[in-house]
Design a protein around this motif. Structure first.
Motif, mmCIF file in Angstrom:
data_model
loop_
_atom_site.group_PDB
_atom_site.id
_atom_site.type_symbol
_atom_site.label_atom_id
_atom_site.label_comp_id
_atom_site.label_asym_id
_atom_site.label_seq_id
_atom_site.Cartn_x
_atom_site.Cartn_y
_atom_site.Cartn_z
ATOM 1 N N GLU A 276 -8.718 0.405 13.218
ATOM 2 C CA GLU A 276 -8.747 1.755 12.664
ATOM 3 C C GLU A 276 -9.351 2.675 13.712
ATOM 4 O OE1 GLU A 276 -9.654 2.661 8.363
ATOM 5 O OE2 GLU A 276 -11.477 3.413 9.335
ATOM 6 N N ALA A 277 -8.640 3.744 14.015
ATOM 7 C CA ALA A 277 -9.116 4.734 14.985
ATOM 8 C C ALA A 277 -10.289 5.514 14.387
ATOM 9 C CB ALA A 277 -7.974 5.696 15.334
ATOM 10 N N ARG B 212 -10.918 -3.363 24.315
ATOM 11 C CA ARG B 212 -10.843 -2.075 25.027
ATOM 12 C C ARG B 212 -10.827 -0.925 24.028
ATOM 13 N NH1 ARG B 212 -7.403 1.895 26.863
ATOM 14 N NH2 ARG B 212 -5.638 1.142 25.667
ATOM 15 N N LEU B 213 -10.046 -1.072 22.964
ATOM 16 C CA LEU B 213 -9.933 -0.014 21.959
ATOM 17 C C LEU B 213 -11.220 0.118 21.144
ATOM 18 C CD1 LEU B 213 -6.273 -0.835 21.008
ATOM 19 C CD2 LEU B 213 -7.048 1.229 22.191
ATOM 20 N N GLU B 214 -11.892 -0.999 20.873
ATOM 21 C CA GLU B 214 -13.184 -0.938 20.182
ATOM 22 C C GLU B 214 -14.212 -0.188 21.031
ATOM 23 O OE1 GLU B 214 -13.491 -4.806 17.331
ATOM 24 O OE2 GLU B 214 -13.322 -5.217 19.483
ATOM 25 N N ALA B 215 -14.166 -0.391 22.339
ATOM 26 C CA ALA B 215 -15.079 0.336 23.229
ATOM 27 C C ALA B 215 -14.811 1.838 23.199
ATOM 28 C CB ALA B 215 -14.958 -0.198 24.660
ATOM 29 N N LEU B 216 -13.576 2.219 22.860
ATOM 30 C CA LEU B 216 -13.226 3.637 22.742
ATOM 31 C C LEU B 216 -13.591 4.206 21.363
ATOM 32 C CD1 LEU B 216 -9.689 3.588 24.418
ATOM 33 C CD2 LEU B 216 -11.830 4.442 25.400
ATOM 34 N N GLY B 217 -14.019 3.333 20.439
ATOM 35 C CA GLY B 217 -14.432 3.802 19.124
ATOM 36 C C GLY B 217 -13.646 3.256 17.949
ATOM 37 N N HIS C 37 0.842 -1.205 0.000
ATOM 38 C CA HIS C 37 0.000 0.000 0.000
ATOM 39 C C HIS C 37 0.874 1.250 0.000
ATOM 40 C CE1 HIS C 37 0.870 0.524 4.277
ATOM 41 N NE2 HIS C 37 0.537 -0.737 4.473
ATOM 42 N N GLU C 38 0.256 2.414 -0.124
ATOM 43 C CA GLU C 38 1.052 3.641 -0.166
ATOM 44 C C GLU C 38 1.807 3.848 1.145
ATOM 45 O OE1 GLU C 38 -1.664 7.391 0.592
ATOM 46 O OE2 GLU C 38 -2.574 6.097 -0.916
ATOM 47 N N ALA C 39 2.903 4.566 1.044
ATOM 48 C CA ALA C 39 3.776 4.804 2.199
ATOM 49 C C ALA C 39 3.039 5.594 3.272
ATOM 50 C CB ALA C 39 5.027 5.557 1.757
ATOM 51 N N ARG C 40 3.257 5.205 4.515
ATOM 52 C CA ARG C 40 2.678 5.899 5.666
ATOM 53 C C ARG C 40 3.427 5.446 6.913
ATOM 54 N NH1 ARG C 40 -2.753 2.591 4.846
ATOM 55 N NH2 ARG C 40 -2.148 0.638 5.825
ATOM 56 N N VAL C 41 3.080 6.009 8.035
ATOM 57 C CA VAL C 41 3.631 5.597 9.319
ATOM 58 C C VAL C 41 2.461 5.101 10.162
ATOM 59 C CG1 VAL C 41 4.789 6.399 11.417
ATOM 60 C CG2 VAL C 41 5.507 7.280 9.193
ATOM 61 N N HIS C 42 2.650 3.996 10.859
ATOM 62 C CA HIS C 42 1.595 3.530 11.766
ATOM 63 C C HIS C 42 2.194 3.123 13.110
ATOM 64 C CE1 HIS C 42 2.531 -0.696 10.416
ATOM 65 N NE2 HIS C 42 2.150 -0.969 11.651
ATOM 66 N N LEU C 43 1.342 3.060 14.105
ATOM 67 C CA LEU C 43 1.750 2.702 15.460
ATOM 68 C C LEU C 43 1.399 1.251 15.747
ATOM 69 C CD1 LEU C 43 0.322 5.786 17.378
ATOM 70 C CD2 LEU C 43 2.611 5.499 16.429
ATOM 71 N N ASP C 44 2.233 0.601 16.548
ATOM 72 C CA ASP C 44 1.914 -0.704 17.117
ATOM 73 C C ASP C 44 1.702 -0.500 18.607
ATOM 74 O OD1 ASP C 44 2.217 -2.018 14.718
ATOM 75 O OD2 ASP C 44 4.148 -2.923 15.211
ATOM 76 N N ILE C 45 0.594 -1.000 19.118
ATOM 77 C CA ILE C 45 0.352 -1.017 20.561
ATOM 78 C C ILE C 45 0.666 -2.431 21.018
ATOM 79 C CG2 ILE C 45 -1.379 -0.853 22.380
ATOM 80 C CD1 ILE C 45 -2.753 1.310 20.674
ATOM 81 N N GLU C 46 1.654 -2.556 21.899
ATOM 82 C CA GLU C 46 2.032 -3.883 22.379
ATOM 83 C C GLU C 46 1.215 -4.225 23.616
ATOM 84 O OE1 GLU C 46 6.182 -4.229 23.481
ATOM 85 O OE2 GLU C 46 6.190 -2.260 24.400
ATOM 86 N N HIS D 262 -6.981 6.576 11.176
ATOM 87 C CA HIS D 262 -5.620 6.034 11.238
ATOM 88 C C HIS D 262 -5.659 4.548 11.580
ATOM 89 C CE1 HIS D 262 -4.991 10.351 11.982
ATOM 90 N NE2 HIS D 262 -3.906 10.144 11.264
ATOM 91 N N ARG D 263 -4.929 3.774 10.824
ATOM 92 C CA ARG D 263 -4.820 2.346 11.122
ATOM 93 C C ARG D 263 -3.637 2.108 12.045
ATOM 94 N NH1 ARG D 263 -7.130 -1.237 6.270
ATOM 95 N NH2 ARG D 263 -9.104 -0.121 6.146
ATOM 96 N N PHE D 264 -3.788 1.123 12.910
ATOM 97 C CA PHE D 264 -2.725 0.753 13.836
ATOM 98 C C PHE D 264 -2.865 -0.721 14.152
ATOM 99 C CE2 PHE D 264 -6.325 2.190 16.280
ATOM 100 C CZ PHE D 264 -6.383 1.346 17.374
ATOM 101 N N CYS D 265 -1.837 -1.297 14.774
ATOM 102 C CA CYS D 265 -1.828 -2.728 15.069
ATOM 103 C C CYS D 265 -1.722 -2.969 16.566
ATOM 104 C CB CYS D 265 -0.656 -3.414 14.374
ATOM 105 S SG CYS D 265 -0.751 -3.301 12.578
ATOM 106 N N VAL D 266 -2.353 -4.046 17.008
ATOM 107 C CA VAL D 266 -2.203 -4.543 18.376
ATOM 108 C C VAL D 266 -1.345 -5.790 18.260
ATOM 109 C CG1 VAL D 266 -3.414 -5.498 20.368
ATOM 110 C CG2 VAL D 266 -4.403 -3.560 19.127
ATOM 111 N N VAL D 267 -0.189 -5.761 18.915
ATOM 112 C CA VAL D 267 0.823 -6.810 18.750
ATOM 113 C C VAL D 267 1.250 -7.362 20.110
ATOM 114 C CG1 VAL D 267 1.672 -5.696 16.635
ATOM 115 C CG2 VAL D 267 2.768 -5.181 18.821
ATOM 116 N N ASN D 268 1.960 -8.467 20.079
ATOM 117 C CA ASN D 268 2.554 -9.017 21.300
ATOM 118 C C ASN D 268 3.666 -8.091 21.785
ATOM 119 O OD1 ASN D 268 0.914 -11.320 21.341
ATOM 120 N ND2 ASN D 268 2.254 -12.376 19.907
ATOM 121 N N PRO D 269 4.080 -8.210 23.057
ATOM 122 C CA PRO D 269 5.145 -7.351 23.574
ATOM 123 C C PRO D 269 6.388 -7.367 22.680
ATOM 124 C CG PRO D 269 4.123 -8.510 25.378
ATOM 125 C CD PRO D 269 3.547 -9.096 24.105
#
Length: 158
Positions: A133-134, A114-119, A95-104, A138-145
């Motif tokens: 997707e927030a 928990r994040l779905e409950a926040l929207g 996909h096109e270049a971007r920056v995304h966050l991983d929440i470990e 913005h798309r982000f990932c939930v990952v292992n530590p």
């Protein structure tokens, strides 16, 4: 009688006679709903690069950030920075270049819920992570530590 740390000793007073009744222990863990706590925090910043030369992209970002190029594994290259800073990865993507966050997290399903409950909206489960997707798009990932200090530094959530 020794009591577990969170238990409370209560003496019952019988009203209106002010007679001291029996003593009993309230098991505080039974008073709470059984909820497993999980931890999460910002785990890494991922620089998505639509490129055929991942090594050159990693070298650019390493120099731009003052980091060193680290280990490469499949479509990922670690950038090594100072201890205690957020992990930075360079990733080859279609996909096109971007920056995304991983929440470990130590519990991906609980954290995604928990994040779905926040929207947030669940997009996909891919390999070993969950894409969300927030509300802002913005798309982000939930990952292992990802970092070794996770157990001591993660936020704790019910």
């Amino acid at each position: 009688m020794p009591m577990p740390k969170n238990d409370i000793m209560v003496t019952l007073f019988l009203w209106p006679f002010a007679i001291q009744g029996p003593k009993f222990v309230i098991r505080t863990e039974l008073c709470r709903q059984e909820q497993k706590m999980h931890g999460s925090r910002l785990g890494s910043l991922v620089i998505d690069c639509q490129t055929d030369d991942l090594a050159a992209a990693a070298e650019f970002w390493a120099q731009a950030l003052g980091y060193e190029v680290g280990d490469a594994s499949g479509p990922y290259v670690d950038l090594v920075g100072p201890d205690g800073e957020v992990k930075v990865l360079v990733q080859k993507v279609e996909h096109e270049a971007r920056v995304h966050l991983d929440i470990e997290t130590d519990d991906q399903e609980a954290e995604a819920s928990r994040l779905e409950a926040l929207g947030a909206k669940r997009i996909a489960k891919i390999k070993r992570w969950i894409v969300l997707e927030a509300p802002s798009g913005h798309r982000f990932c939930v990952v292992n530590p990802q970092r070794k200090d996770f157990p001591d530094s993660a936020n704790r959530w019910p």
